[in-house]
Scaffold this motif. Sequence first.
Motif, PDB file in Angstrom:
ATOM      1  N   GLY A 343       0.816  -1.213   0.000  1.00 43.22           N
ATOM      2  CA  GLY A 343       0.000   0.000   0.000  1.00 43.22           C
ATOM      3  C   GLY A 343       0.857   1.274   0.000  1.00 43.22           C
ATOM      4  N   HIS A 344       2.166   1.077  -0.070  1.00 47.39           N
ATOM      5  CA  HIS A 344       3.102   2.193  -0.025  1.00 47.39           C
ATOM      6  C   HIS A 344       3.062   2.989  -1.337  1.00 47.39           C
ATOM      7  N   LYS A 345       2.961   4.361  -1.200  1.00 46.72           N
ATOM      8  CA  LYS A 345       2.957   5.210  -2.411  1.00 46.72           C
ATOM      9  C   LYS A 345       4.388   5.529  -2.814  1.00 46.72           C
ATOM     10  N   TYR A 346       4.643   5.520  -4.131  1.00 49.58           N
ATOM     11  CA  TYR A 346       5.973   5.898  -4.596  1.00 49.58           C
ATOM     12  C   TYR A 346       5.876   6.572  -5.956  1.00 49.58           C
ATOM     13  N   LEU A 347       6.948   7.279  -6.324  1.00 48.79           N
ATOM     14  CA  LEU A 347       6.970   7.973  -7.619  1.00 48.79           C
ATOM     15  C   LEU A 347       7.712   7.122  -8.641  1.00 48.79           C
ATOM     16  N   TYR A 348       7.016   6.769  -9.709  1.00 50.37           N
ATOM     17  CA  TYR A 348       7.675   6.015 -10.781  1.00 50.37           C
ATOM     18  C   TYR A 348       8.135   7.035 -11.823  1.00 50.37           C
ATOM     19  N   THR A 349       9.423   7.045 -12.120  1.00 50.14           N
ATOM     20  CA  THR A 349       9.906   8.018 -13.105  1.00 50.14           C
ATOM     21  C   THR A 349      10.642   7.309 -14.248  1.00 50.14           C
ATOM     22  N   GLU A 350      10.518   7.883 -15.423  1.00 54.52           N
ATOM     23  CA  GLU A 350      11.327   7.386 -16.544  1.00 54.52           C
ATOM     24  C   GLU A 350      11.715   8.563 -17.430  1.00 54.52           C
ATOM     25  N   GLY A 351      12.893   8.451 -18.028  1.00 52.51           N
ATOM     26  CA  GLY A 351      13.398   9.544 -18.868  1.00 52.51           C
ATOM     27  C   GLY A 351      12.787   9.500 -20.260  1.00 52.51           C
ATOM     28  N   SER A 352      13.114  10.484 -21.084  1.00 50.93           N
ATOM     29  CA  SER A 352      12.565  10.474 -22.448  1.00 50.93           C
ATOM     30  C   SER A 352      13.471   9.612 -23.330  1.00 50.93           C
ATOM     31  N   MET A 353      12.887   9.115 -24.400  1.00 52.99           N
ATOM     32  CA  MET A 353      13.717   8.376 -25.342  1.00 52.99           C
ATOM     33  C   MET A 353      13.575   8.958 -26.746  1.00 52.99           C
ATOM     34  N   GLY A 354      14.569   8.679 -27.574  1.00 52.90           N
ATOM     35  CA  GLY A 354      14.585   9.247 -28.920  1.00 52.90           C
ATOM     36  C   GLY A 354      13.293   8.934 -29.658  1.00 52.90           C
ATOM     37  N   PHE A 355      12.633   9.957 -30.172  1.00 49.78           N
ATOM     38  CA  PHE A 355      11.382   9.743 -30.894  1.00 49.78           C
ATOM     39  C   PHE A 355      11.301  10.722 -32.039  1.00 49.78           C
ATOM     40  N   PRO A 356      11.061  10.304 -33.242  1.00 44.52           N
ATOM     41  CA  PRO A 356      10.980   8.923 -33.702  1.00 44.52           C
ATOM     42  C   PRO A 356      12.371   8.242 -33.669  1.00 44.52           C
ATOM     43  N   ASP A 357      12.401   6.945 -33.956  1.00 43.79           N
ATOM     44  CA  ASP A 357      13.674   6.222 -33.945  1.00 43.79           C
ATOM     45  C   ASP A 357      14.605   6.759 -35.029  1.00 43.79           C
ATOM     46  N   CYS A 358      15.883   6.819 -34.660  1.00 39.71           N
ATOM     47  CA  CYS A 358      16.885   7.357 -35.590  1.00 39.71           C
ATOM     48  C   CYS A 358      17.101   6.379 -36.758  1.00 39.71           C
ATOM     49  N   LEU A 359      17.001   6.887 -37.958  1.00 45.07           N
ATOM     50  CA  LEU A 359      17.169   6.019 -39.136  1.00 45.07           C
ATOM     51  C   LEU A 359      18.633   5.793 -39.479  1.00 45.07           C
ATOM     52  N   GLU A 360      19.498   6.592 -38.871  1.00 39.89           N
ATOM     53  CA  GLU A 360      20.925   6.506 -39.216  1.00 39.89           C
ATOM     54  C   GLU A 360      21.716   5.664 -38.221  1.00 39.89           C
ATOM     55  N   LYS A 361      21.008   4.929 -37.350  1.00 39.95           N
ATOM     56  CA  LYS A 361      21.661   4.013 -36.414  1.00 39.95           C
ATOM     57  C   LYS A 361      21.044   2.638 -36.616  1.00 39.95           C
ATOM     58  N   PRO A 362      21.708   1.567 -36.120  1.00 39.22           N
ATOM     59  CA  PRO A 362      21.027   0.267 -36.122  1.00 39.22           C
ATOM     60  C   PRO A 362      19.767   0.383 -35.254  1.00 39.22           C
ATOM     61  N   SER A 363      18.802  -0.498 -35.461  1.00 38.71           N
ATOM     62  CA  SER A 363      17.558  -0.400 -34.685  1.00 38.71           C
ATOM     63  C   SER A 363      17.826  -0.724 -33.216  1.00 38.71           C
ATOM     64  N   ARG A 364      16.851  -0.393 -32.357  1.00 43.25           N
ATOM     65  CA  ARG A 364      16.917  -0.868 -30.966  1.00 43.25           C
ATOM     66  C   ARG A 364      16.546  -2.353 -30.966  1.00 43.25           C
ATOM     67  N   THR A 365      16.568  -2.974 -29.786  1.00 34.45           N
ATOM     68  CA  THR A 365      16.223  -4.397 -29.687  1.00 34.45           C
ATOM     69  C   THR A 365      14.739  -4.601 -29.997  1.00 34.45           C
ATOM     70  N   ILE A 366      14.450  -5.563 -30.833  1.00 38.89           N
ATOM     71  CA  ILE A 366      13.045  -5.919 -31.091  1.00 38.89           C
ATOM     72  C   ILE A 366      12.580  -6.786 -29.934  1.00 38.89           C
ATOM     73  N   ILE A 367      11.456  -6.402 -29.331  1.00 41.17           N
ATOM     74  CA  ILE A 367      10.937  -7.226 -28.225  1.00 41.17           C
ATOM     75  C   ILE A 367       9.615  -7.888 -28.655  1.00 41.17           C
ATOM     76  N   THR A 368       9.150  -8.837 -27.861  1.00 43.84           N
ATOM     77  CA  THR A 368       7.980  -9.615 -28.286  1.00 43.84           C
ATOM     78  C   THR A 368       6.713  -8.748 -28.394  1.00 43.84           C
ATOM     79  N   GLY A 369       6.672  -7.608 -27.671  1.00 39.07           N
ATOM     80  CA  GLY A 369       5.491  -6.742 -27.721  1.00 39.07           C
ATOM     81  C   GLY A 369       5.563  -5.711 -28.833  1.00 39.07           C
ATOM     82  N   GLU A 370       6.436  -5.905 -29.810  1.00 37.58           N
ATOM     83  CA  GLU A 370       6.662  -4.902 -30.860  1.00 37.58           C
ATOM     84  C   GLU A 370       5.427  -4.690 -31.761  1.00 37.58           C
ATOM     85  N   GLY A 371       4.587  -5.715 -31.872  1.00 36.78           N
ATOM     86  CA  GLY A 371       3.459  -5.602 -32.812  1.00 36.78           C
ATOM     87  C   GLY A 371       2.257  -4.868 -32.211  1.00 36.78           C
ATOM     88  N   GLY A 372       1.245  -4.636 -33.054  1.00 35.58           N
ATOM     89  CA  GLY A 372      -0.011  -4.027 -32.597  1.00 35.58           C
ATOM     90  C   GLY A 372       0.051  -2.508 -32.621  1.00 35.58           C
TER      91      GLY A 372
END
Length: 440
Positions: A343-372
């Motif tokens: 029941g403990h309250k906490y702050l979940y934080t996450e930083g920003s990520m490159g958006f859209p994905d850079c076309l001039e680098k290799p792709s990031r890791t493809i994960i199983t939830g990539e579709g949809g």
Amino acid sequence: MKTPNLFSFYQKVEEQKNMNKQMNVTNQTIKTIELFAGVGGFRIGLEKVKRNNSEFKVVWSNQWEPSTKTQHASDIYCARFGFENHCNEDIATVDVSDIPDHDLLVGGFPCQDYSVASTLKNSHGLVGKKGVLWWEIYRIIRDKKGNAPKYLLLENVDRLLKSPASQRGRDFAIILSSLNELGYAVEWRVINASDYGMPQRRRRIFIFATKQNTKSYNILKENNSLEILNHTGIFAKTFPINEIVENDLIINKLSNDLVDITNNFNKETPKKNAFLDTGYMINGIYYTVKCNANYNGKTSVLRDFLEDEKNIPKEFYIDSEELKKWEYQKGAKSIERINKITGHKYLYTEGSMGFPDCLEKPSRTIITGEGGASPSRFKHVVKVNGKYRRLTPLELERLNMFPDNHTVGVSDSKRAFLMGNALVVGIVEKLGHTLLSEIN
Ligand SMILES: C[S@@+](CC[C@H](N)C(=O)[O-])C[C@H]1O[C@@H](n2cnc3c(N)ncnc32)[C@H](O)[C@@H]1O
């Protein structure tokens, strides 16, 4: 998207196989079994390798998905490679005598808890947890006895070297020690495919085990550790690294008692990594060191693998309304959350990520939830000709270096799932070349 018929693909594969049979010319065949085969990443990589009329031939494969009734991966596998010698059953239920003798066992097995407990009921005096698939690999090579494969080539997430968090490296120590008990020496390397010019930033551990009396075993027996890690080991030969020096090397002895490893491995310094990026083990002693890729060859970037925009179905594009949701997912945020148990309250934080994905680098890791279509932080979004869109299954296949349309026949999000589970084929192909040159 218009999808070619699965049956016609299967017919083509059968025709090709018959032609191959008629022109059967190989001198040496490395009989291979592919476990946890998914849609056949290992097989595709190995079957590209031919050397002095020698080749790898998959003589048996196994793939069974426990979480779904429909066996999508196995269906695709059969459609591409034929039904012959393929087994779609839980590997734990397969009798070892039903698996043909083989020279090489390959597979990408899941990262699980490999701890063991001693038990009087078990004739070997110890037992791994049920459903833990490492023990299925172990069971096959143990029960094959004198006919056990000379080589194993395995793939896993790099986290394997650090798990569990409370006893870093314990699970990998169990794998090494159990392979040592069965007469194997082992080499490993964490490889990021993009460090060697491949299209995806995907870090995975590759493990190569070689049985006593093989040439690759003797290399580990007869060379000193710096020679092996810098030059003569299978990974050093295939994926060069910057020269490592003696001072950086960690050398340790493994217990040969798996219960002792389970209870005590790295208990004193649980936060310290026992195993680093690369290393090898022979006779229960392991040598490990951090390393960096040394590669000056061709590189590839995401842009090179995109389909022509005129072939992209409209459902892959993101309209301006949806775009806001994607931007939110990809952006920095701080959200108040409540721990369901305490029941403990906490702050979940996450930083920003490159958006859209850079076309001039290799792709990031493809994960199983990539579709949809639902917006997500981890899915790729590219911007081409001013328009935002997700990646198509065909593009995901290319980023894993699979043949185009390999997974055609199931839904787009299932195809993405299958690619998230798969591997970068180019790594296996390169390792296959080195292995074949060592065997011949
Ligand atoms: C990491 S994936 C390997 C993917 C594969 N390397 C490829 O290129 O597609 C692991 C596979 O093991 C399969 N699997 C999980 N439990 C299994 C079991 N008990 N018996 C056989 N296969 C299993 C999963 O369905 C999954 O396809």
